[in-house]
Design a protein around this motif. Structure first.
Motif, mmCIF file in Angstrom:
data_model
loop_
_atom_site.group_PDB
_atom_site.id
_atom_site.type_symbol
_atom_site.label_atom_id
_atom_site.label_comp_id
_atom_site.label_asym_id
_atom_site.label_seq_id
_atom_site.Cartn_x
_atom_site.Cartn_y
_atom_site.Cartn_z
ATOM 1 N N LYS A 295 22.050 39.546 -35.092
ATOM 2 C CA LYS A 295 22.713 39.141 -36.332
ATOM 3 C C LYS A 295 23.546 40.293 -36.896
ATOM 4 O O LYS A 295 24.685 40.100 -37.349
ATOM 5 N N GLU A 296 23.006 41.496 -36.831
ATOM 6 C CA GLU A 296 23.717 42.667 -37.345
ATOM 7 C C GLU A 296 24.998 42.937 -36.561
ATOM 8 O O GLU A 296 26.054 43.212 -37.146
ATOM 9 N N GLU B 150 27.632 40.157 -37.398
ATOM 10 C CA GLU B 150 28.213 40.287 -38.737
ATOM 11 C C GLU B 150 29.156 41.481 -38.820
ATOM 12 O O GLU B 150 30.166 41.437 -39.522
ATOM 13 N N LYS B 151 28.836 42.542 -38.103
ATOM 14 C CA LYS B 151 29.729 43.696 -38.074
ATOM 15 C C LYS B 151 31.046 43.339 -37.390
ATOM 16 O O LYS B 151 32.123 43.756 -37.832
ATOM 17 N N LYS C 90 33.711 41.686 -39.430
ATOM 18 C CA LYS C 90 34.373 42.499 -40.454
ATOM 19 C C LYS C 90 35.242 43.616 -39.888
ATOM 20 O O LYS C 90 36.285 43.953 -40.449
ATOM 21 N N LYS D 274 33.702 34.779 -35.902
ATOM 22 C CA LYS D 274 32.972 34.144 -37.003
ATOM 23 C C LYS D 274 32.909 32.637 -36.817
ATOM 24 O O LYS D 274 31.887 31.999 -37.099
ATOM 25 N N ASN E 274 28.947 32.465 -36.098
ATOM 26 C CA ASN E 274 28.437 32.740 -37.433
ATOM 27 C C ASN E 274 26.977 32.339 -37.512
ATOM 28 O O ASN E 274 26.662 31.144 -37.395
#
Length: 422
Positions: free
Chosen positions: A344-345, A348-349, A352, A417, A421
């Motif tokens: 998940k980390e 999500e990185k 971005k 994403k 996601n």
């Protein structure tokens, strides 16, 4: 030998501005479209026959009958026993293999050009006169069932099978083309003869050939021996839509395997027909950037940096009316939660920010691996079959490096994403 073959193919493939433009010809053989790469570089040939129907046509409760109908063609005919068929094809040094998806099927044959006619005559005889002896059918079904019953000992295969069915539920594609324990036992020799008759006489076909001008002699074989003509049936498979997606984004399925010493992880969902029919290169590159090789972000973070798994990968693949996207890995039971959090980390990185060095490295890898994915003739023909099936232009093959170069970090962040996601 394999390395040498690959190098020779790449050199000959890249020696001209556009191999397809210089060698591709299209013909009509008794109402069947023929896509022919006329190439006399080597005394070998490849023939792939595309059928515009697949496992989706299996009768309810008899999932796997299309796969069996193709796989068991060589088990016996009205004239020859299995041993005679196999000995004949081995004598000619022929390689042959069927491939069945939900949406379409194909049958590939390759060998020496000098043996193309007698080989294809035997293949056509198999298609037209297969009897599917009960003894051979039972042996094959028993072998497949044994493999399915042993799935709990192969944790990775079991997890993938469960994930496939759960993620495709209600789309029409949830049943595996290879069948299930229940469905395989319901299939008879009569079912298989009826099925192959449907493919012979009704289903629309397209023939793909790579070989020299002598391959023209196969026209008479396909017309007189296979007796394939202008089949009209193109099976309409359902278009997957968002309404089939059940539950929330955080739906969890737990499959308990007693005494398992590892936790298999599958994360993902199906793609709708609309999602599957756009952004091909961007989608493929994004999944490669995240989990397509040792230098991918997931592999570098989850394996190399944290040592939570031996391997991890992501994918986003499509057919015409649906697709699948997912992440696959495993870890020790004790580190399951830690691994999920780490995945998940990383995702999500990536939504971005994207490191430029990693981004450029992924582009080089994507361009190189794409070319090596076309190194064998059968793989190249399979690529043409896929492009025709989903309605893409062959030009995209040669534009691939240019298309990859045109991708930006912002495009990849947005697509990542959209696909993954959590």
């Amino acid at each position: 030998m394999k390395i040498l073959t690959a190098l020779v193919f790449i050199i000959s493939f890249g020696a001209k501005a556009n191999y397809l433009e210089d060698n591709l010809r299209r013909e009509n053989w008794n109402g069947v479209e023929v896509v022919w790469l006329e190439d006399d570089s080597y005394p070998i040939y490849d023939v792939s026959v595309y059928f515009s129907a697949g496992g989706y046509t299996d009768a309810k409760g008899k999932y796997g009958e299309t796969q069996l109908a193709f796989d068991l063609l060589s088990t016996g005919t009205t004239r020859y026993k299995q041993k005679e068929i196999l000995n004949t094809l081995e004598f000619y040094g022929a390689s042959y293999q069927a491939s069945v998806t939900h949406e379409f099927s194909s049958y590939n044959v390759s060998g020496l050009v000098k043996d193309a006619v007698p080989t294809m005559k035997m293949v056509c005889h198999m298609f037209r006169n297969a009897t599917y002896p009960n003894r051979e059918l039972k042996k094959s079904v028993k072998r497949i069932k044994t493999g399915l019953r042993n799935l709990p000992s192969n944790h990775g295969s079991l997890a993938s099978r469960i994930f496939r069915q759960a993620s495709l539920e209600n789309t029409g594609y949830e049943n595996p083309v290879g069948g299930t324990l229940k469905s395989l036992g319901r299939i008879s020799s009569g079912d298989l003869k009826k099925k192959i008759g449907f493919f012979n006489d009704e289903v629309k076909k397209r023939i793909y050939i790579k070989g020299p001008k002598e391959m023209k002699s196969l026209k008479a074989v396909f017309t007189n021996d296979c007796k394939w003509g202008s089949g009209k049936t193109v099976v309409d498979t359902p278009k997957a839509t968002k309404k089939e997606r059940k539950g929330s984004a955080n739906t969890v399925y737990l499959a308990v395997v007693p005494k398992a010493n590892q936790a298999q992880i599958r994360i993902g969902n199906f793609m709708t027909a609309e999602e599957a029919s756009r952004d091909y290169e961007l989608r493929d590159f994004t999944s490669q950037y995240l989990g397509g090789g040792f230098t991918s972000r997931l592999m570098q973070e989850i394996r190399v940096a944290r040592g939570l798994t031996y391997t991890i990968g992501s994918y986003a693949s499509e057919q015409n009316n649906y697709g699948r996207k997912g992440i696959s890995t495993f870890t020790k039971n004790e580190t399951l939660v830690e691994t999920l959090s780490a995945v998940k980390e990383v995702l999500e990185k990536s939504f971005k920010e994207i490191n430029d060095e990693h981004f450029q490295m992924a582009k080089r890898y994507a361009k190189g691996s794409y070319l090596f994915g076309l190194e064998s003739t059968s793989a190249f023909l399979s690529n043409l079959i896929y492009f025709d099936h989903v309605g893409r232009s062959y030009d995209e093959i040669y534009k691939f490096p240019e298309l990859i170069n045109g991708l930006t970090k912002d495009m990849v962040k947005k697509k990542a994403k959209e696909l993954f996601n959590p």
